[in-house]
Design a protein around this motif. Structure first.
Motif, PDB file in Angstrom:
ATOM      1  N   ALA A 162     -37.994  71.364 177.501  1.00  0.00           N
ATOM      2  CA  ALA A 162     -36.591  70.982 177.537  1.00  0.00           C
ATOM      3  C   ALA A 162     -36.454  69.765 177.221  1.00  0.00           C
ATOM      4  O   ALA A 162     -35.332  69.277 176.493  1.00  0.00           O
ATOM      5  N   SER A 163     -37.509  68.731 177.291  1.00  0.00           N
ATOM      6  CA  SER A 163     -37.444  67.464 176.899  1.00  0.00           C
ATOM      7  C   SER A 163     -37.414  67.462 175.358  1.00  0.00           C
ATOM      8  O   SER A 163     -36.499  66.595 174.700  1.00  0.00           O
ATOM      9  N   THR A 164     -38.366  68.240 174.685  1.00  0.00           N
ATOM     10  CA  THR A 164     -38.176  68.526 173.309  1.00  0.00           C
ATOM     11  C   THR A 164     -36.778  68.457 172.863  1.00  0.00           C
ATOM     12  O   THR A 164     -36.333  68.327 171.652  1.00  0.00           O
ATOM     13  N   SER A 165     -36.475  69.456 173.425  1.00  0.00           N
ATOM     14  CA  SER A 165     -34.895  69.990 172.677  1.00  0.00           C
ATOM     15  C   SER A 165     -33.977  68.854 173.024  1.00  0.00           C
ATOM     16  O   SER A 165     -32.990  68.739 172.227  1.00  0.00           O
ATOM     17  N   ALA A 166     -33.904  68.231 174.152  1.00  0.00           N
ATOM     18  CA  ALA A 166     -32.991  67.047 174.514  1.00  0.00           C
ATOM     19  C   ALA A 166     -33.123  65.991 173.216  1.00  0.00           C
ATOM     20  O   ALA A 166     -32.296  65.398 172.740  1.00  0.00           O
ATOM     21  N   SER A 167     -34.401  65.737 173.093  1.00  0.00           N
ATOM     22  CA  SER A 167     -34.667  64.716 172.070  1.00  0.00           C
ATOM     23  C   SER A 167     -34.110  65.069 170.805  1.00  0.00           C
ATOM     24  O   SER A 167     -33.393  64.241 170.085  1.00  0.00           O
ATOM     25  N   ALA A 168     -34.308  66.217 170.452  1.00  0.00           N
ATOM     26  CA  ALA A 168     -33.808  66.769 169.029  1.00  0.00           C
ATOM     27  C   ALA A 168     -32.228  66.747 169.079  1.00  0.00           C
ATOM     28  O   ALA A 168     -31.762  66.221 168.141  1.00  0.00           O
ATOM     29  N   ALA A 169     -31.641  67.039 170.248  1.00  0.00           N
ATOM     30  CA  ALA A 169     -30.237  67.008 170.342  1.00  0.00           C
ATOM     31  C   ALA A 169     -29.597  65.480 170.306  1.00  0.00           C
ATOM     32  O   ALA A 169     -28.529  65.467 169.695  1.00  0.00           O
ATOM     33  N   ALA A 170     -30.419  64.584 170.509  1.00  0.00           N
ATOM     34  CA  ALA A 170     -29.867  63.332 170.551  1.00  0.00           C
ATOM     35  C   ALA A 170     -30.306  62.571 169.210  1.00  0.00           C
ATOM     36  O   ALA A 170     -30.248  61.452 169.082  1.00  0.00           O
ATOM     37  N   SER A 171     -30.763  63.141 168.225  1.00  0.00           N
ATOM     38  CA  SER A 171     -30.889  62.446 167.047  1.00  0.00           C
ATOM     39  C   SER A 171     -29.829  61.886 166.288  1.00  0.00           C
ATOM     40  O   SER A 171     -28.785  62.735 166.508  1.00  0.00           O
ATOM     41  N   LEU A 172     -29.966  60.841 165.744  1.00  0.00           N
ATOM     42  CA  LEU A 172     -28.737  60.061 165.457  1.00  0.00           C
ATOM     43  C   LEU A 172     -28.752  60.290 163.874  1.00  0.00           C
ATOM     44  O   LEU A 172     -29.881  60.667 163.193  1.00  0.00           O
ATOM     45  N   THR A 173     -27.548  60.007 163.308  1.00  0.00           N
ATOM     46  CA  THR A 173     -27.126  60.023 161.743  1.00  0.00           C
ATOM     47  C   THR A 173     -27.535  58.601 161.406  1.00  0.00           C
ATOM     48  O   THR A 173     -27.574  57.560 162.361  1.00  0.00           O
ATOM     49  N   VAL A 174     -27.660  58.451 160.140  1.00  0.00           N
ATOM     50  CA  VAL A 174     -28.061  57.041 159.813  1.00  0.00           C
ATOM     51  C   VAL A 174     -26.736  56.045 159.888  1.00  0.00           C
ATOM     52  O   VAL A 174     -27.236  54.937 160.404  1.00  0.00           O
ATOM     53  N   ALA A 175     -25.569  56.552 159.869  1.00  0.00           N
ATOM     54  CA  ALA A 175     -24.454  55.460 160.160  1.00  0.00           C
ATOM     55  C   ALA A 175     -24.505  55.235 161.711  1.00  0.00           C
ATOM     56  O   ALA A 175     -24.152  54.029 162.007  1.00  0.00           O
ATOM     57  N   GLN A 176     -25.003  56.204 162.359  1.00  0.00           N
ATOM     58  CA  GLN A 176     -25.168  55.768 163.759  1.00  0.00           C
ATOM     59  C   GLN A 176     -26.235  54.720 164.171  1.00  0.00           C
ATOM     60  O   GLN A 176     -26.156  53.826 164.931  1.00  0.00           O
ATOM     61  N   ALA A 177     -27.424  54.863 163.180  1.00  0.00           N
ATOM     62  CA  ALA A 177     -28.620  54.142 163.581  1.00  0.00           C
ATOM     63  C   ALA A 177     -28.241  52.691 163.069  1.00  0.00           C
ATOM     64  O   ALA A 177     -28.508  51.514 163.636  1.00  0.00           O
ATOM     65  N   LEU A 178     -27.414  52.493 162.054  1.00  0.00           N
ATOM     66  CA  LEU A 178     -27.079  51.292 161.328  1.00  0.00           C
ATOM     67  C   LEU A 178     -26.201  50.409 162.380  1.00  0.00           C
ATOM     68  O   LEU A 178     -26.070  49.335 162.266  1.00  0.00           O
ATOM     69  N   ALA A 179     -25.536  51.260 163.200  1.00  0.00           N
ATOM     70  CA  ALA A 179     -24.713  50.722 164.138  1.00  0.00           C
ATOM     71  C   ALA A 179     -25.024  50.254 165.357  1.00  0.00           C
ATOM     72  O   ALA A 179     -24.521  49.685 166.343  1.00  0.00           O
ATOM     73  N   ALA A 180     -26.451  50.373 165.516  1.00  0.00           N
ATOM     74  CA  ALA A 180     -27.284  50.317 166.947  1.00  0.00           C
ATOM     75  C   ALA A 180     -28.552  49.541 166.532  1.00  0.00           C
ATOM     76  O   ALA A 180     -29.555  49.991 167.107  1.00  0.00           O
ATOM     77  N   GLN A 181     -28.378  48.566 165.983  1.00  0.00           N
ATOM     78  CA  GLN A 181     -29.573  47.578 165.566  1.00  0.00           C
ATOM     79  C   GLN A 181     -30.035  46.835 166.625  1.00  0.00           C
ATOM     80  O   GLN A 181     -29.816  45.536 166.510  1.00  0.00           O
ATOM     81  N   ASP A 182     -30.301  47.214 167.861  1.00  0.00           N
ATOM     82  CA  ASP A 182     -30.750  46.504 169.081  1.00  0.00           C
ATOM     83  C   ASP A 182     -31.932  46.477 169.636  1.00  0.00           C
ATOM     84  O   ASP A 182     -32.142  46.039 170.696  1.00  0.00           O
ATOM     85  N   GLY A 183     -32.833  47.166 168.893  1.00  0.00           N
ATOM     86  CA  GLY A 183     -34.409  47.406 169.064  1.00  0.00           C
ATOM     87  C   GLY A 183     -34.694  48.549 169.972  1.00  0.00           C
ATOM     88  O   GLY A 183     -35.836  48.829 170.334  1.00  0.00           O
ATOM     89  N   ARG A 184     -33.629  49.331 170.439  1.00  0.00           N
ATOM     90  CA  ARG A 184     -33.705  50.679 171.084  1.00  0.00           C
ATOM     91  C   ARG A 184     -34.562  51.751 170.406  1.00  0.00           C
ATOM     92  O   ARG A 184     -34.711  51.514 169.023  1.00  0.00           O
ATOM     93  N   THR A 185     -35.263  52.400 171.148  1.00  0.00           N
ATOM     94  CA  THR A 185     -36.199  53.692 170.273  1.00  0.00           C
ATOM     95  C   THR A 185     -35.108  54.804 170.402  1.00  0.00           C
ATOM     96  O   THR A 185     -34.324  55.263 171.124  1.00  0.00           O
TER      97      THR A 185
END
Length: 399
Positions: free
Chosen positions: A30-53
């Protein structure tokens, strides 16, 4: 001893052990599925440059070698890749620079694996600057393919139109969810928390951003200048006579933030403008009245203030309001505020608040301003100007 009884007992213990093993394994799946579902697009990653994993999926474009340089052949190392939401992306501002550490270089380094260009990859790591550019560092996982990654943010999407009655727009259930229904300080605080998550551009990148955000709808080779209203070739940017340059609508001396990455490069308040008209405006506050401005019909200025033409009065007001809410002094930059003065000097204030509020009502957002807001959100900074989406929020905050 009854042999049949021993067999049943052992069978029962085996079944119990198997059930326990399934119970222990299931949460991991279940955790693996949740992690995959939470994958970001590049645009989203560029908008969240705050050190989060985070986990990000994109297409390999090439090898980054500098802040705004990505090579697509003749690779020199296996240490970094640039990924984007589309395999055909050419703008480095829409690419995420991914560090490739030693553990992954044999499989994901472009010098060793040039055939990776154009392939989709998914990687997990810290969202933080790399090559002084939006990036992902110290990866803990890298794989080919996208799994259940959501579709990339479209590069051209319909401009959302706020309700004519001032109700929530179609983006509110997601982007403005925490702000809708609030007023006053609570609304301001919520909007600040929302819009401060953004991709930060360099001052050089602003040139390319403005060629996109302020493109003339009637001529894709031109930009529209803010105060003059003139349509001018995108290639005539610079410092010469009749060139266009980068006008800081919130004058950069009001808070002394200059052109360093941050408020000095935020394209929500940077606009193309004729060099001499930009000079005429200088760092003056905004107010009504004065003498006509040469080359800018409908604009007026005096010793301490500048009045833009009617068609962009609301645009100017909403850009100033954005800056006042975006920069609250909590990220190393000055706390920018509007006031009713026109003699603010180098203080982090800009006026005239009462006039700006009236301009916001006099000149509501038009198609050009809405498109500009959307383009900045989709392709450059990943954040919006809430007063373009909801001009009524100006009154809800400042009265």
């Amino acid at each position: 001893m009854n042999t049949k009884s021993i067999t049943r007992s052992r069978s029962g213990r085996l079944i119990t052990a198997f059930a326990l093993a399934v119970a222990l394994v299931t949460p991991a799946v279940a955790s693996t599925s949740a992690s995959a579902a939470a994958s970001l697009t590049v645009a989203q990653a560029l908008a969240a440059q705050d050190g989060r994993t985070a986990t990000v999926t994109g297409y390999v474009i090439g090898q980054p070698t500098a802040t705004s340089t990505v090579i697509t052949s003749g690779y020199t190392a296996d240490t970094a890749i640039a990924i984007a939401d589309t395999a055909a992306e050419t703008s480095t501002s829409r690419m995420l620079y991914v560090q490739v550490t030693a553990a992954y270089r044999s499989s994901f380094g472009l010098l060793t694996n040039p055939g990776l260009r154009g392939r989709q990859v998914t990687t997990t790591g810290a969202l933080t600057a790399y090559f002084s550019h939006g990036g992902l560092k110290s990866p803990t996982a890298m794989s080919l393919g996208g799994g259940t990654t959501p579709s990339p943010t479209p590069t051209s999407s319909p401009v959302p139109t706020p309700s004519p009655t001032g109700g929530p727009g179609p983006y509110d259930p997601t982007y403005y969810a925490s702000a809708v229904g609030k007023t006053g300080t609570a609304l301001r605080n919520s909007l600040h928390a929302i819009i401060k998550t953004q991709t930060k551009l360099s001052y050089d990148q602003v040139w390319e951003a403005l060629k996109d955000t302020d493109q003339d709808p009637a001529n894709a080779n031109n930009v529209l200048l803010l105060y003059t209203g003139r349509s001018q070739s995108k290639t005539t940017n610079g410092g010469g006579v009749n060139d266009w340059n980068r006008e800081h609508v919130w004058a950069k001396s009001h808070g002394d933030f200059g052109t360093a990455t941050g408020p000095g490069t935020d394209v929500h308040h940077l606009r193309p403008e004729d060099v001499s008209v930009n000079s005429s405006r200088g760092n003056k506050d905004f107010d009504n009245g004065g003498s006509a401005v040469s080359e800018a019909p409908g604009c007026y200025t005096d010793a301490d203030s500048f009045e833009p033409r009617n068609a962009v009065k609301g645009d100017v007001a909403r850009m100033i309001m954005y800056m006042a809410v975006r920069y609250e002094g909590d990220d190393g930059w000055p706390n920018l505020e509007m006031n009713n003065s026109v003699s603010n000097g180098s203080a982090p204030y800009l006026g005239k608040l009462s006039v700006l509020l009236s301009w916001n009502q006099l000149d509501p957002p038009d198609a050009f301003e809405k498109r500009r807001n959307q383009v900045i959100y989709d392709r450059w900074q990943g954040n919006r100007n809430p007063f373009v989406d909801h001009p009524e929020w100006a009154t809800a905050i400042w009265g």
